[in-house]
Design a protein around this motif. Sequence first.
Motif, PDB file in Angstrom:
ATOM      1  N   CYS A 259      12.208   0.741 -13.445  1.00 52.38           N
ATOM      2  CA  CYS A 259      11.442   1.165 -14.623  1.00 52.38           C
ATOM      3  C   CYS A 259      10.017   0.630 -14.603  1.00 52.38           C
ATOM      4  O   CYS A 259       9.125   1.226 -15.230  1.00 52.38           O
ATOM      5  CB  CYS A 259      12.157   0.726 -15.898  1.00 52.38           C
ATOM      6  SG  CYS A 259      13.714   1.579 -16.162  1.00 52.38           S
ATOM      7  N   LEU A 301       7.411   7.795 -18.138  1.00 53.56           N
ATOM      8  CA  LEU A 301       8.557   7.081 -18.707  1.00 53.56           C
ATOM      9  C   LEU A 301       8.841   7.537 -20.131  1.00 53.56           C
ATOM     10  O   LEU A 301      10.005   7.739 -20.508  1.00 53.56           O
ATOM     11  CB  LEU A 301       8.291   5.579 -18.674  1.00 53.56           C
ATOM     12  CG  LEU A 301       8.416   4.881 -17.320  1.00 53.56           C
ATOM     13  CD1 LEU A 301       7.963   3.444 -17.432  1.00 53.56           C
ATOM     14  CD2 LEU A 301       9.838   4.962 -16.809  1.00 53.56           C
ATOM     15  N   LEU A 304      10.337  10.988 -20.070  1.00 54.35           N
ATOM     16  CA  LEU A 304      11.676  10.938 -19.491  1.00 54.35           C
ATOM     17  C   LEU A 304      12.688  10.449 -20.522  1.00 54.35           C
ATOM     18  O   LEU A 304      13.810  10.965 -20.606  1.00 54.35           O
ATOM     19  CB  LEU A 304      11.672  10.032 -18.266  1.00 54.35           C
ATOM     20  CG  LEU A 304      12.961   9.961 -17.439  1.00 54.35           C
ATOM     21  CD1 LEU A 304      13.296  11.335 -16.874  1.00 54.35           C
ATOM     22  CD2 LEU A 304      12.812   8.950 -16.320  1.00 54.35           C
ATOM     23  N   LYS A 305      12.315   9.460 -21.317  1.00 53.34           N
ATOM     24  CA  LYS A 305      13.215   8.938 -22.337  1.00 53.34           C
ATOM     25  C   LYS A 305      13.377   9.910 -23.499  1.00 53.34           C
ATOM     26  O   LYS A 305      14.453   9.996 -24.099  1.00 53.34           O
ATOM     27  CB  LYS A 305      12.684   7.601 -22.857  1.00 53.34           C
ATOM     28  CG  LYS A 305      12.722   6.485 -21.829  1.00 53.34           C
ATOM     29  CD  LYS A 305      12.125   5.198 -22.369  1.00 53.34           C
ATOM     30  CE  LYS A 305      12.151   4.082 -21.343  1.00 53.34           C
ATOM     31  NZ  LYS A 305      11.532   2.830 -21.858  1.00 53.34           N
ATOM     32  N   GLN A 332      14.528  12.280 -12.727  1.00 58.77           N
ATOM     33  CA  GLN A 332      15.567  12.091 -13.720  1.00 58.77           C
ATOM     34  C   GLN A 332      15.957  10.615 -13.737  1.00 58.77           C
ATOM     35  O   GLN A 332      15.799   9.913 -12.741  1.00 58.77           O
ATOM     36  CB  GLN A 332      16.789  12.965 -13.445  1.00 58.77           C
ATOM     37  CG  GLN A 332      17.549  12.613 -12.177  1.00 58.77           C
ATOM     38  CD  GLN A 332      18.771  13.469 -11.982  1.00 58.77           C
ATOM     39  OE1 GLN A 332      18.970  14.447 -12.682  1.00 58.77           O
ATOM     40  NE2 GLN A 332      19.613  13.085 -11.037  1.00 58.77           N
ATOM     41  N   GLY A 333      16.441  10.174 -14.877  1.00 57.39           N
ATOM     42  CA  GLY A 333      16.726   8.764 -15.050  1.00 57.39           C
ATOM     43  C   GLY A 333      18.168   8.415 -14.765  1.00 57.39           C
ATOM     44  O   GLY A 333      19.081   9.226 -14.942  1.00 57.39           O
ATOM     45  N   TYR A 335      20.939   5.725 -16.000  1.00 52.56           N
ATOM     46  CA  TYR A 335      21.100   4.906 -17.199  1.00 52.56           C
ATOM     47  C   TYR A 335      22.237   3.906 -17.032  1.00 52.56           C
ATOM     48  O   TYR A 335      23.259   4.184 -16.394  1.00 52.56           O
ATOM     49  CB  TYR A 335      21.351   5.794 -18.418  1.00 52.56           C
ATOM     50  CG  TYR A 335      20.157   6.632 -18.788  1.00 52.56           C
ATOM     51  CD1 TYR A 335      19.208   6.168 -19.683  1.00 52.56           C
ATOM     52  CD2 TYR A 335      19.972   7.903 -18.220  1.00 52.56           C
ATOM     53  CE1 TYR A 335      18.104   6.945 -20.031  1.00 52.56           C
ATOM     54  CE2 TYR A 335      18.867   8.681 -18.555  1.00 52.56           C
ATOM     55  CZ  TYR A 335      17.935   8.192 -19.467  1.00 52.56           C
ATOM     56  OH  TYR A 335      16.855   8.956 -19.793  1.00 52.56           O
ATOM     57  N   LEU A 341      17.553   2.750 -19.745  1.00 52.21           N
ATOM     58  CA  LEU A 341      17.097   3.344 -18.501  1.00 52.21           C
ATOM     59  C   LEU A 341      17.037   2.261 -17.428  1.00 52.21           C
ATOM     60  O   LEU A 341      16.364   1.244 -17.583  1.00 52.21           O
ATOM     61  CB  LEU A 341      15.716   3.982 -18.685  1.00 52.21           C
ATOM     62  CG  LEU A 341      15.148   4.750 -17.490  1.00 52.21           C
ATOM     63  CD1 LEU A 341      16.031   5.948 -17.156  1.00 52.21           C
ATOM     64  CD2 LEU A 341      13.725   5.207 -17.778  1.00 52.21           C
ATOM     65  N   ILE A 344      14.861   5.277 -11.760  1.00 47.65           N
ATOM     66  CA  ILE A 344      14.346   6.649 -11.786  1.00 47.65           C
ATOM     67  C   ILE A 344      14.491   7.239 -10.391  1.00 47.65           C
ATOM     68  O   ILE A 344      14.007   6.651  -9.414  1.00 47.65           O
ATOM     69  CB  ILE A 344      12.875   6.696 -12.221  1.00 47.65           C
ATOM     70  CG1 ILE A 344      12.716   6.118 -13.626  1.00 47.65           C
ATOM     71  CG2 ILE A 344      12.344   8.119 -12.189  1.00 47.65           C
ATOM     72  CD1 ILE A 344      11.273   5.952 -14.049  1.00 47.65           C
TER      73      ILE A 344
END
Length: 590
Positions: A259, A301, A304-305, A332-333, A335, A341, A344
Amino acid sequence: MTILSVPPLIMAVVAFYIGIYYFILFLGDRTRRVNSSFSFMCLAIGFYNICCVGNYNATHYLQGWYWQRFQLFTLAFVSIGLLGFVTDYTGLERKKTNICIMAFFGVCALVQLFDQSDLTWIVSQPLIKTFDLYGKTITYNEVAQGIFTDIQAYAFLCFFTYIYWLSFYYYRKVDSRKGLPLLLSTILFCLAMFEDVMVSTGFYDFVYTLEYGYVGFLLIMTYAQTTQENKLRGQLSETESRYRSLISNIPIGIFRTTCDGQIVSINPAFVKILGYDTEEELLSVPADKIWRFPNQRQILLKRLKEKGPLKDFEAEFCKKDGSTCLVSLSVQGGYHPDGDLEFIDGMGRDITERKKYQKDLVLKQYYLTKAQEMGRIGTWELDVLRNRQVGTDETYRIYGLPIGAELTYEMFLDIVHPQDREYVQDQWQMALEGAPYDVEHRIIVEGEVKWVRQKAELSFNDKGECDRAVGFIQDISSMKKTEQELNLHRQHLEKLVEERTQQLVQAERLAATGRLAASVAHEINNPLQGMSIHLDLMNDAIPGSTKSAKSEAHYDHVKKISPASRRSLHNCLIFISTLKMRKNRLISMD
């Protein structure tokens, strides 16, 4: 410990070992539910074998009754585990049926555990079985079964018949190779179960074989699953090898970062994009030296979130040599189970050159649009089979239509001037037959008549049908207007030339008349001058005494005629001069 209890004890150890092994496999991969159900069934069989050991070592029927209760209790769980395993192994899940069966055996387990009445076991009726087997005396210290236990025993038969039917159906209809070991183990298991029920209900005396059937089932299915697992591992290894080869050779950069932007893993393509020599060299580079604008990573970021996986996110990266490159990212993340997160994953394509080409293309498109706008020239394409026409912006402006509006051949004909429609249609039909299409005609746009020129090239398919036409249209209204004005000027000049020619002809005629008059005057004036001189000489030569009155009168008359003739000649000369001046004026005016 009796010799009869040794095999169940060994089989219990085997069952526990297999059950624990598959439970560990399940913990390693919770997606493979079949490992969980198989582990549950193995552990239940292991506990059943322990109960068998206790029953075979019982020295009194009350001890045997105690272990009989727990045997039926564990058999209920064995049945639940067996149903779950077969369902997970075959994928033939029938929820309602499975729920009913599991609920029934659950009730059976509770009844066997807590009920001590004659409903389950008739303690007042000892059932001591003694028989010889290969020279050994076998004794079972048991009690008679109650009505509920009899029902449970027959239910076991029905249940295992159902399991056999599922195995047979899967073998015949779904996957014969995978279904064969299940079918064989089920047949062995059903035979052992049938024999065990017959012995427990007193149809004949023999050793119980159910535990042997269970172990046979476990061994066959363990072998089948182990073989299948090894095959899957081989396939997985091969797939992983192909995957790594694909990742290494694919021309698209693939990466995984934390991250905070630190690169964890990359493929050679991404290394090449950023201009580094090795993957290890790039992995050691801090994130703030890769992103040209660190705030872009923060924006990525955040999106993406908020929105999940992103596509075509454009970011500018710094290369090893100090230059920059524009990269299109699709990310895409990954998790953590708590929802945070963790990393990536993404792919990147170097679009620096493509963006440059796009910019040049946009600029050229702008130049083309402006050139067409200034030249009032539009291009168009007609899909003849689908009867759809599209064109550039200038084409729609010439037609007086909204840019991008739907246009068909019939709609185009409606725009054509009524007096030119037949001509345009005839030319188009001739073009469909192979003639060149180059026409000038009028169109009506918002009540205004325009002149246009159209030229097109037609393409034909294998059947000889015209399927496509590409052409241009030019607004030549101003050209036509200029042509009309030139025609009017030409007609006016022709008229002026004709008038001037007539005037010159008339002047030439007058000049000819003057030249004739001058010649005549000259021819007359010379003799008159001579006559006048000779007349004076004659008059002077005659003596005065000889002159008569009559001769004097003739002399005076002649003298009067000569000046009058000269005045006439003078007037002719003045007339000739006037004609010359008029001729000169006509010539100078021309």
